[in-house]
Design an enzyme around this catalytic site. Structure first.
Site, mmCIF file in Angstrom:
data_model
loop_
_atom_site.group_PDB
_atom_site.id
_atom_site.type_symbol
_atom_site.label_atom_id
_atom_site.label_comp_id
_atom_site.label_asym_id
_atom_site.label_seq_id
_atom_site.Cartn_x
_atom_site.Cartn_y
_atom_site.Cartn_z
ATOM 1 N N ASP A 63 0.823 -1.191 0.000
ATOM 2 C CA ASP A 63 0.000 0.000 0.000
ATOM 3 C C ASP A 63 0.871 1.261 0.000
ATOM 4 O O ASP A 63 1.606 1.508 0.952
ATOM 5 C CB ASP A 63 -0.880 -0.033 1.259
ATOM 6 C CG ASP A 63 -1.955 1.027 1.208
ATOM 7 O OD1 ASP A 63 -2.761 0.973 0.273
ATOM 8 O OD2 ASP A 63 -1.951 1.916 2.068
ATOM 9 N N THR A 96 -3.400 5.994 -4.256
ATOM 10 C CA THR A 96 -2.283 6.768 -3.690
ATOM 11 C C THR A 96 -0.987 6.536 -4.461
ATOM 12 O O THR A 96 -0.282 7.495 -4.768
ATOM 13 C CB THR A 96 -2.051 6.393 -2.216
ATOM 14 O OG1 THR A 96 -2.010 4.986 -2.105
ATOM 15 C CG2 THR A 96 -3.152 6.920 -1.338
ATOM 16 N N THR A 97 -0.700 5.281 -4.767
ATOM 17 C CA THR A 97 0.540 5.002 -5.494
ATOM 18 C C THR A 97 0.503 5.691 -6.855
ATOM 19 O O THR A 97 1.466 6.347 -7.259
ATOM 20 C CB THR A 97 0.725 3.485 -5.685
ATOM 21 O OG1 THR A 97 0.447 2.842 -4.451
ATOM 22 C CG2 THR A 97 2.123 3.157 -6.119
HETATM 23 N N1 LIG Z 1 -6.717 -6.921 -13.275
HETATM 24 C C1 LIG Z 1 -6.099 -5.770 -13.470
HETATM 25 N N2 LIG Z 1 -5.427 -5.526 -14.609
HETATM 26 C C2 LIG Z 1 -4.788 -4.376 -14.794
HETATM 27 N N3 LIG Z 1 -4.741 -3.393 -13.917
HETATM 28 C C3 LIG Z 1 -5.382 -3.541 -12.765
HETATM 29 C C4 LIG Z 1 -6.094 -4.741 -12.474
HETATM 30 N N4 LIG Z 1 -6.630 -4.595 -11.239
HETATM 31 C C5 LIG Z 1 -6.270 -3.370 -10.804
HETATM 32 N N5 LIG Z 1 -5.522 -2.729 -11.711
HETATM 33 C C6 LIG Z 1 -4.927 -1.396 -11.655
HETATM 34 O O1 LIG Z 1 -3.976 -1.288 -10.621
HETATM 35 C C7 LIG Z 1 -3.845 0.074 -10.267
HETATM 36 C C8 LIG Z 1 -3.897 0.272 -8.796
HETATM 37 O O2 LIG Z 1 -2.825 -0.371 -8.175
HETATM 38 P P1 LIG Z 1 -2.524 -0.150 -6.643
HETATM 39 O O3 LIG Z 1 -1.294 -0.936 -6.342
HETATM 40 O O4 LIG Z 1 -3.742 -0.419 -5.862
HETATM 41 O O5 LIG Z 1 -2.129 1.364 -6.547
HETATM 42 P P2 LIG Z 1 -2.938 2.631 -6.002
HETATM 43 O O6 LIG Z 1 -2.321 2.905 -4.691
HETATM 44 O O7 LIG Z 1 -2.650 3.695 -6.997
HETATM 45 O O8 LIG Z 1 -4.368 2.268 -5.923
HETATM 46 C C9 LIG Z 1 -4.998 0.807 -10.931
HETATM 47 O O9 LIG Z 1 -4.511 1.509 -12.033
HETATM 48 C C10 LIG Z 1 -5.920 -0.321 -11.343
HETATM 49 O O10 LIG Z 1 -6.696 0.023 -12.462
#
Ligand SMILES: Nc1ncnc2c1ncn2[C@@H]1O[C@H](COP(=O)(O)OP(=O)(O)O)[C@@H](O)[C@H]1O
Ligand SMILES: [Mg+2]
Length: 550
Positions: A63, A96-97
């Site tokens: 996270d 956030t990331t």
């Molecule tokens: N199955 C998937 N395929 C591609 N991208 C995905 C999938 N599931 C989630 N994401 C993408 O992962 C990203 C979020 O990653 P995450 O590590 O949770 O970072 P953040 O802190 O930005 O939410 C988003 O851009 C989301 O659309």
């Protein structure tokens, strides 16, 4: 500084100061170091970080917000990036990331423009135009969520948890999340409002993740204080007390001289009487359950048991507040004043064994909106990371319900925005056009990083995803689970609109703010801000940032 011949000293001797390009370069570098640190965690295929503090405590997380909260950042510009994560977290609980990585990338491209002698004001102007355009594109791409569409909400929860641990059991958690949030959603006028404070989260190590459950009511991680008390109370009338059921110890050391044994007995009797009086007061109010924020003396426990009052001691303040809301009770500060009016109500109060521990369940509350989620997981680390995943999922479902709008994830919207900006830039022209193009390049960092973290070639993937968009597939993104460009909407990778909106807003604001700084003055304390301006100029990586490249 000189006026005539006389030098005027404005800054104290020894004050460190860095101006112009040097200050900008240093700030940009610090900001990028932060964004590089979290980049590898982005997306479902992102890696975890193990954070170890000086006490040796370990946090394993994916996270971004947590990582930035835990690491010690000293550089002032780096601190501003940490703020981006914080504001994104407060506004949406997710993204956030992405927001941090995007800020870093916006600054990277801005640095290149600065090298070409483009003035920061022009870059900031271009970025503002670009972010406005990006938001316009986003609004057009948004899809309405039908009220009560639980399947969609579930997919939104699943997407946000995709990048957190416990992937196998996400379905169970997503159901719990959607159930909890829809229960507490309130209609106020035409708006739907979700107050996540109404959801209590309790963690209990042991059992599988699949045992995570929703409880309509409040759960206290406390057992009843005395075996003689009932285990189960129906039609509970609950007293919430923020005072100790103990005889007060004096602040100063006092000595009581006792001459003969009867005096000692009298002394002990007096103590017992005082405790008995307190218990009687509670009984008189009509309470059959007592939740005490402070301690309960052994003798008081005994009396309470005799009166059949289910009692819990040392409850957490936050739990007391949730209980007050859920049962309608008033938290009273002293036993003397307690009356029937102060009591709260719930259908059942009971002790249940969860894993190896006993917990108190307060269900069928007066306010049916009170819900709790009891998180289960094999180890402490699993439970903690689950809690962070749940926090994100609860937040996105809340935002989705409140706004009723969503977009496709997996870098689909970023690609669409990037392409729209490339079309838009020439219509603006001039040097600002360059800044808008830089923005268009920067925003591709999301699909690029998602690809990279999944072991896919970012260049190939970008070419492919752009081609798909050119063919009108506006929800095409990087499906990292299948390792190819795919329609993200059809694959149920969906996110609330507000998350992407906020990412754009927070990152372009922070980047702009950092770019506008052309003078860093170390004020007060005689020295530079720690790590901010290393001796010998600001050209290099400040010492505080050394540990960032893990
Ligand atoms: N199955 C998937 N395929 C591609 N991208 C995905 C999938 N599931 C989630 N994401 C993408 O992962 C990203 C979020 O990653 P995450 O590590 O949770 O970072 P953040 O802190 O930005 O939410 C988003 O851009 C989301 O659309
Ligand atoms: Mg996320």
């Amino acid at each position: 500084m000189m006026t005539g011949q006389q030098p005027i000293i404005v800054l104290k001797e020894g004050t460190k100061r860095e101006r112009g390009r040097g200050a900008q370069g240093n700030n940009i570098m610090a900001a990028r170091a932060i964004s590089d640190a979290v980049k590898s965690t982005l997306g479902p295929k992102g890696m975890d970080k193990m954070l170890v503090d000086s006490m040796g405590d370990v946090v394993v997380t994916n996270d971004g917000a947590t990582i930035l909260k835990e690491i010690d950042v000293e550089h002032p510009a780096a601190k501003m990036i940490v703020e981006v994560a914080k504001s994104q977290d407060e506004e949406c609980g997710d993204g956030t990331t992405s927001a941090v990585v995007l800020t870093g990338e916006l600054l990277k491209y801005a640095g290149e423009l600065l090298d070409q002698n483009i003035h920061p004001t022009v870059i900031c102007g271009g970025y503002k135009l670009a972010s406005d355009k990006a938001k316009e594109v986003l609004r057009k791409l948004a899809i309405n969520i039908k009220p009560g569409d639980k399947k969609t909400l579930r997919n939104i929860a699943m997407t946000s948890m995709a990048s957190k641990g416990a992937s196998a059991e996400k379905g169970v958690l997503a159901d719990v999340v959607v159930d909890a949030v829809t229960r507490i959603a309130e209609k106020i006028g035409t708006r739907t409002v979700v107050d996540l404070d109404n959801i209590q989260i309790q963690k209990k190590q042991g059992g599988g993740i699949a045992n995570t459950e929703i409880i309509t009511g409040i759960v206290l991680d406390k057992e009843r204080v005395h075996e003689g008390m009932p285990k189960h109370v129906k039609n509970a009338k609950i007293a919430l007390v923020n005072a100790a059921l103990e005889v007060k110890k004096t602040e100063v050391d006092a000595r009581i001289q006792i001459q003969d044994p009867t005096q000692l007995q009298a002394f002990l009797d007096e103590e017992e009487n005082m405790l008995k009086k307190m218990v009687n007061q509670i009984k008189k109010s009509g309470a059959n359950v007592l939740v005490c924020q402070k301690g309960i003396d052994d003798i008081a426990q005994h009396f309470l048991a005799k009166e059949g009052v289910y009692s819990v001691r040392r409850a957490k303040k936050s739990d007391m507040e949730k209980l007050a809301k859920a049962t309608g009770a008033k938290i009273v500060g002293n036993m003397e004043g307690i009356t029937t009016k102060d009591l709260g109500y719930s259908g059942i109060v009971e002790e249940r064994k969860i894993g190896d521990d006993k917990m108190t369940f307060i269900t069928e509350c007066k306010n049916p909106k009170a819900v709790s989620i009891l998180i289960r997981g094999t180890t402490e680390h699993v439970v903690d990371e689950l809690e962070r995943g749940l926090h994100d999922a609860l937040s996105v479902v809340k935002v989705a319900i409140e706004d009723g709008k969503m977009t496709a994830g997996g870098g689909a919207v970023a690609t669409a925005i990037s392409m729209a900006l490339r079309d838009y830039a020439p219509t603006v022209g001039g040097r600002e056009q360059m800044a808008i193009e830089a923005f268009a390049n920067a925003i591709e960092i999301v699909p690029k990083t998602l690809s990279e973290n999944a072991g896919l070639d970012p260049i190939d993937m970008m070419l492919e995803v752009r081609n798909a968009h050119k063919k009108g597939k506006k929800y095409a993104g990087i499906n990292v689970l299948r390792g190819k460009v795919d329609d993200m909407l059809k694959n149920n990778v969906i996110e609330p609109l507000r998350v992407s909106m906020q990412e754009i807003e927070a990152s372009s604001e922070a980047a702009t703010m950092i770019l506008r700084i052309d003078d860093v003055i170390a004020s007060k304390g005689g020295g530079a801000p720690p790590g901010g301006m290393p001796p010998g100029g600001m050209g290099g990586m400040p010492p505080g940032m050394g540990g960032m490249d893990y």
